[in-house]
Structure formats: structure tokens, C-alpha cells
Design a protein around this motif. Structure first.
Motif, mmCIF file in Angstrom:
data_model
loop_
_atom_site.group_PDB
_atom_site.id
_atom_site.type_symbol
_atom_site.label_atom_id
_atom_site.label_comp_id
_atom_site.label_asym_id
_atom_site.label_seq_id
_atom_site.Cartn_x
_atom_site.Cartn_y
_atom_site.Cartn_z
ATOM 1 N N UNK A 20 56.036 25.456 2.378
ATOM 2 C CA UNK A 20 55.482 24.607 1.241
ATOM 3 C C UNK A 20 55.091 26.396 -0.751
ATOM 4 N N UNK A 21 55.238 26.934 0.465
ATOM 5 C CA UNK A 21 54.103 28.185 0.072
ATOM 6 C C UNK A 21 55.614 28.506 -1.071
ATOM 7 N N UNK A 22 57.321 28.377 -0.744
ATOM 8 C CA UNK A 22 58.429 28.873 -1.315
ATOM 9 C C UNK A 22 58.416 28.021 -2.539
ATOM 10 N N UNK A 23 57.781 26.882 -1.717
ATOM 11 C CA UNK A 23 58.209 25.058 -2.967
ATOM 12 C C UNK A 23 57.013 25.253 -3.473
ATOM 13 N N UNK A 24 55.620 25.927 -3.326
ATOM 14 C CA UNK A 24 54.899 25.839 -4.486
ATOM 15 C C UNK A 24 55.315 27.279 -5.030
ATOM 16 N N UNK A 25 56.136 28.106 -4.678
ATOM 17 C CA UNK A 25 56.555 29.055 -6.154
ATOM 18 C C UNK A 25 57.397 28.364 -6.694
ATOM 19 N N UNK A 117 64.812 15.004 -15.526
ATOM 20 C CA UNK A 117 64.617 13.766 -14.718
ATOM 21 C C UNK A 117 65.237 13.138 -13.823
ATOM 22 N N UNK A 118 66.544 13.905 -13.503
ATOM 23 C CA UNK A 118 67.879 13.807 -12.432
ATOM 24 C C UNK A 118 67.304 14.498 -10.837
ATOM 25 N N UNK A 119 66.404 15.995 -11.422
ATOM 26 C CA UNK A 119 65.865 16.530 -10.939
ATOM 27 C C UNK A 119 64.486 15.854 -9.923
ATOM 28 N N UNK A 120 63.881 15.689 -11.167
ATOM 29 C CA UNK A 120 62.134 14.755 -10.113
ATOM 30 C C UNK A 120 63.333 13.738 -9.247
ATOM 31 N N UNK A 121 64.247 13.059 -10.128
ATOM 32 C CA UNK A 121 64.081 11.582 -9.066
ATOM 33 C C UNK A 121 64.569 12.246 -7.114
ATOM 34 N N UNK A 122 65.744 13.142 -7.351
ATOM 35 C CA UNK A 122 65.902 13.643 -6.393
ATOM 36 C C UNK A 122 64.562 14.323 -5.641
ATOM 37 N N UNK A 123 64.031 14.646 -6.078
ATOM 38 C CA UNK A 123 63.220 15.299 -5.650
ATOM 39 C C UNK A 123 62.120 14.604 -4.571
ATOM 40 N N UNK A 156 47.246 29.711 -3.257
ATOM 41 C CA UNK A 156 47.094 30.867 -3.078
ATOM 42 C C UNK A 156 48.580 31.541 -3.979
ATOM 43 N N UNK A 157 49.344 31.004 -3.353
ATOM 44 C CA UNK A 157 51.284 31.797 -3.692
ATOM 45 C C UNK A 157 51.332 31.144 -4.993
ATOM 46 N N UNK A 158 50.895 29.590 -5.922
ATOM 47 C CA UNK A 158 51.172 28.982 -6.486
ATOM 48 C C UNK A 158 50.607 30.368 -8.170
ATOM 49 N N UNK A 159 49.212 30.808 -7.334
ATOM 50 C CA UNK A 159 47.923 31.700 -8.138
ATOM 51 C C UNK A 159 48.951 32.625 -8.934
ATOM 52 N N UNK A 213 63.339 28.193 -4.038
ATOM 53 C CA UNK A 213 63.750 26.949 -3.799
ATOM 54 C C UNK A 213 64.502 26.642 -2.534
ATOM 55 N N UNK A 214 65.836 26.959 -2.273
ATOM 56 C CA UNK A 214 66.634 26.804 -1.756
ATOM 57 C C UNK A 214 66.458 27.211 -0.089
ATOM 58 N N UNK A 215 65.881 28.467 -0.341
ATOM 59 C CA UNK A 215 65.508 29.565 0.541
ATOM 60 C C UNK A 215 64.272 28.803 1.600
ATOM 61 N N UNK A 216 63.257 28.048 0.748
ATOM 62 C CA UNK A 216 62.494 27.549 1.738
ATOM 63 C C UNK A 216 63.230 26.300 2.439
ATOM 64 N N UNK A 217 63.841 25.722 1.581
ATOM 65 C CA UNK A 217 65.045 24.195 2.516
ATOM 66 C C UNK A 217 65.418 25.068 3.335
ATOM 67 N N UNK A 218 66.126 25.938 3.468
ATOM 68 C CA UNK A 218 66.049 26.714 5.360
ATOM 69 C C UNK A 218 65.058 27.176 5.593
ATOM 70 N N UNK A 219 64.431 27.423 5.871
ATOM 71 C CA UNK A 219 62.825 27.478 6.617
ATOM 72 C C UNK A 219 62.274 26.034 7.002
ATOM 73 N N UNK A 220 62.426 24.967 6.089
ATOM 74 C CA UNK A 220 62.185 23.564 6.744
ATOM 75 C C UNK A 220 63.651 23.015 8.048
ATOM 76 N N UNK A 221 64.730 23.928 7.336
ATOM 77 C CA UNK A 221 65.850 22.662 8.571
ATOM 78 C C UNK A 221 64.679 23.946 10.336
ATOM 79 N N UNK A 222 64.124 24.690 10.594
ATOM 80 C CA UNK A 222 64.063 24.330 11.196
ATOM 81 C C UNK A 222 62.331 23.974 11.569
ATOM 82 N N UNK A 223 61.992 23.386 10.960
ATOM 83 C CA UNK A 223 60.412 22.611 11.606
ATOM 84 C C UNK A 223 60.772 21.435 12.443
ATOM 85 N N UNK A 224 60.163 21.716 13.337
ATOM 86 C CA UNK A 224 60.742 20.762 14.172
ATOM 87 C C UNK A 224 60.537 18.875 13.866
#
Length: 459
Positions: A20-25, A117-123, A156-159, A213-224
Motif C-alpha cells: 500500500x505504501x508503494x501504491x500510495x507513492x 481513462x484507460x489506466x483508471x478503468x484497469x485499476x 504518511x507515505x503520501x505526505x 507502482x510495479x515494484x509494489x505489485x511484486x510485493x503484493x504477489x507475496x500476500x497469502x
């Protein structure tokens, strides 16, 4: 939240928060609502209708949440679909800066809007799948505190990233002063921080944010993930089921009403600060920081409050405050807008509660195993409602208005209108049934009893 006894839950919280921190950045720089994208459009000489369309895109993309239900209909593992679709959406923002390459700035504006628009739809599709994934992983009794703690780290990350980014972007301003002027003089890089390079720097921010954002997804892939049994019913039957739920229909009515009210001025807060109040991007970020700090300090309160008194009671308080905040903007001018810092604190407190309620409310009324479709339909209807009022505000942009000695800019007319209509959302909210919800009257009695009991102990 007792994470020590529940290792899967503890791991889910840790990974979800880190990702979420990576996604927030990423979102701070390159997602709908980013002040950096608004600044980019201002450089391209965007008009009020373009800002309305940008804000509307963020809402119409919510319609694609229902696609998330279709994507995972026959899947027992939702992790791969969530990560892949979200990665596609985040990758598109790599090309945002290409809007500067068009000879006609208006073409660049439309390119930027189409890309968003395309990015937001996929997200939005990925976000819907994530909601179903996380609702299966976190028990209902912990969700209020789970989301509140997670959101604290994200804010905090966004700030921090917002401050650094806005400070850097303002270094390219034609009229540098104060700390920016001192920084340029100290570094001796006046030739680097030239106004004509500001667009290029924003482009670099968008590219960097995409990689983060893509690095964050690599982390998310490890979530149970708890494997679930796919629905056996046809997709059409699944989509219809929420509409047969009377209480969910009431929630839909409230959500649409609230979003219609919110959308009236939604597209113009940041442009108004940058253009009419003549605030720098750093000052806009400072405003966001005040709001963020208020949210951070109140998340713990709201999480416990929702778990104890219910979503409906919390939302009632948020609506009352949320209608008052926009009215403060009627008294702000470029010469005098100090009240904006108080409004930032009040808004931060309110939106922390409203955000938690929005996430938690639909999960609390949905039957077991139906959270994804309920959330998708709720998000789609809310997005459609807010998109409608955003577009109407842009197409029917009001003229200036004089009320006695009060001279209102067109944006301020919309701010006043959204404040008044927000209060009317209390009407549909009262019809939603929530087992543990307490009325404000009951809550007031409880608070009074607490105060009296403490006074007795003191005596």
C-alpha cells in the motif's frame, strides 16, 4: 487487532501495508486526483471542462468494478488476476508525459485524459478483485481497525512523497521565492531549474511513479490468499442478487445521493487553489499535509468508533461536518485564505471517517462470499452518480455571484452548493438497517452517562 495469534492475518497486514505504501507513492504522482496531473494539465492550458472530465474519469472508471466480478467468476485464485490487471493499469502512466509532444496543446490534453481513462478503468477492475481478496482474508470484526492502521501508514507515505515532489516541481516556477529561491542559490543550479523544463520534470515523476507502482505489485504477489470456491450460479444471477437485497438498495440510494453531492465541486478544489488563490504547488501540498495529519490522528478513533457504534452512526457525523467544510471556502480570497488551514484539519478528520465507512459499510451488509459483487455494484453506482454531477458542474459552469459584500468566484458558487446538498444525504442514510448502529441520540446519552460517571469518580 490481535495479530500475534493469527500469523496469516499478521502477514496479510504486513504485506498489504508495505504494498500500500508503494501504491500510495504511485497514486500521489500518477493517479486520478493527483495534484501533479492537474499541474501538468495547467501547463497544457486546460479549461474548466477538462478538469471536470478528469475528475469524471475517476468516477466513470468505477463502473468497471463490475468487470472484476466477471473476471474472477470461475477463478479459485484471484491473486494473479489482481496483480496482472493492476500492473497493466499502472504501466500506462509511463506514457503520460507524451502529452507534451503534440504540436497542439489541446490534443495533448485529450491524449492525457484518454490515457488516464484507460489506466483508471484497469485499476478499478484490479481494485475490485483486491477488495474480494482482502475481505476473505480479514475477519469482519477486525476490518475497521485493519483499514485504519493500514491507511495511517499510507497517508504518511503520501505526505512525505508529496512534499518532496511538490517542492521539486515548484523549483521550476517563474517566480521563485523564499526557501525555493534559497535552495537554487545554494545549489547554483539556476540553469537547470528553468520554467520551460517543468513539464519534463513532471514527465520524469510519472515515469518514476510507474516503476514504483510495479515494484509494489511484486510485493503484493507475496500476500497469502485463501482459496475460495467459485460461484456455481450464472454470472447474470450473481449480478441480480444484490438488487434483491432491500437493505443494499437503501445503501445504494444513500451512496448515489452522497456522491451526487460530493461531485458538484469535486473537480475544482485544486485548480481553485492554484489559479484563484494563487497558491504554489508546495502550498497545495501543505494543505494536503494538514488534512493528512488530521486523518492520521483520527484513523484510530474512527476505526474503534465504527467497530463499537457502527458505520451509520459514524457516517452521520461525517455528513454533518462534510456539509460545513465547503462553506468555509466562500470566504477565501487570494489575499486572505488563512481559514484554509483550519478547513484542512476538519476535512482530514471527516474524510478519514467517511473513507473507512465507504470501504467497511458495503462489506458489513454483504452476505458471506458476496463481498466482491456487492462492492463492485456499489462502486459502479457511486461512480456513475458522481460522474453525472461532475460533468453537469463542468458543462454548466456558473458565473460569478455577488451576495451583499461577498463576491463569489464560479468555483465558490459550486462549493457552497455542494455543502448544502451534502447535508441532505442524512435523509437516505436513516433508512439503512445496521444491527449494531446507534442513533446520535443514543450516542449522546452514552457520552453523557460516561461524563457523569467520571464526575462521580472524581468527587
Amino acid at each position: 487487532m490481535n495479530t500475534k495469534r493469527n500469523n496469516p492475518l499478521r502477514k496479510t497486514f504486513r504485506i498489504s501495508t508495505l504494498e500500500g505504501v508503494f501504491a500510495q507513492i504511485y497514486s500521489t504522482f500518477a493517479a486520478i486526483g493527483s495534484s501533479f496531473i492537474i499541474k501538468f494539465l495547467i501547463l497544457l492550458n486546460a479549461a474548466p471542462i477538462h478538469f471536470s472530465l478528469l475528475s469524471a474519469i475517476g468516477q466513470v472508471s468505477q463502473l468497471f468494478q463490475t468487470v472484476g466480478v466477471a473476471v474472477t467468476h470461475n477463478l479459485s485464485n484471484r491473486k494473479k488476476a489482481c496483480v496482472r490487471i493492476t500492473a497493466m493499469g499502472r504501466s500506462l502512466t509511463f506514457f503520460l508525459g507524451a502529452g507534451l509532444l503534440f504540436a497542439n496543446p489541446e490534443t495533448g490534453i485529450w491524449f492525457t485524459l484518454l490515457l488516464m481513462f484507460c489506466s483508471s478503468a484497469l485499476l478499478s477492475i484490479g481494485g475490485n478483485i483486491w477488495i474480494a481478496w482482502i475481505s476473505d482474508s480479514v475477519p469482519l470484526q477486525f476490518r475497521g481497525r485493519f483499514f485504519s492502521r493500514r491507511n495511517q501508514y499510507l497517508l504518511i507515505a503520501g505526505l512525505l512523497t508529496g512534499y518532496l515532489g511538490s517542492f521539486a516541481v515548484d523549483l521550476f516556477s517563474p517566480e521563485n521565492k523564499g526557501i525555493h529561491k534559497a535552495f537554487i542559490k545554494w545549489t547554483g543550479l539556476s540553469n537547470l531549474f528553468r520554467p520551460e523544463y517543468q513539464g519534463r520534470f513532471l514527465t520524469a515523476l510519472f515515469v518514476g511513479a510507474t516503476f514504483i507502482g510495479l515494484i509494489g505489485l511484486a510485493i503484493l504477489a507475496k500476500q497469502p490468499e485463501r482459496r475460495h470456491t467459485p460461484h456455481s450460479e450464472p454470472l447474470g444471477v450473481i449480478y441480480k442478487q444484490p438488487f434483491k437485497d432491500a437493505n443494499f438498495r437503501r445503501l445504494l440510494l444513500f451512496g448515489a445521493w452522497w456522491m451526487l453531492a460530493i461531485g458538484i465541486g469535486a473537480a475544482f478544489w485544486t485548480p481553485f487553489m492554484l489559479k484563484k488563490l494563487q497558491m504554489s504547488l508546495f502550498e497545495v501540498q501543505l494543505y494536503g499535509s494538514f488534512s493528512t495529519i488530521a486523518s492520521l490522528l483520527s484513523y484510530r478513533f474512527w476505526g474503534r468508533f465504527i467497530d463499537k457504534y457502527g458505520n451509520r452512526t459514524a457516517m452521520t457525523i461525517c455528513i454533518i461536518i462534510g456539509g460545513f467544510n465547503p462553506l468555509l471556502w466562500l470566504f477565501m480570497t487570494a489575499q486572505s485564505h488563512y481559514i484554509i488551514w483550519f478547513e484542512a484539519l476538519s476535512s482530514g478528520f471527516m474524510w478519514a471517517g467517511a473513507g473507512l465507512v465507504t470501504t467497511n459499510f458495503v462489506l458489513s451488509v454483504s452476505p458471506k462470499g458476496m463481498a466482491q459483487v456487492y462492492s463492485g455494484i456499489f462502486g459502479a453506482c457511486n461512480g456513475l452518480a458522481m460522474m453525472l454531477s461532475i460533468l453537469l458542474a463542468g458543462f454548466f459552469f456558473p458565473p460569478k455571484l455577488q451576495i451583499g459584500n461577498l463576491s463569489l468566484e464560479p468555483e465558490q458558487v459550486l462549493f457552497g452548493l455542494t455543502g448544502l446538498i451534502r447535508w441532505t444525504a442524512l435523509i437516505p442514510l436513516t433508512f439503512i438497517v445496521e444491527a449494531k448502529a446507534k442513533s446520535l441520540r443514543d450516542l449522546s446519552q452514552l457520552l453523557l452517562e460516561n461524563i457523569l460517571n467520571r464526575l462521580k469518580i472524581t468527587k
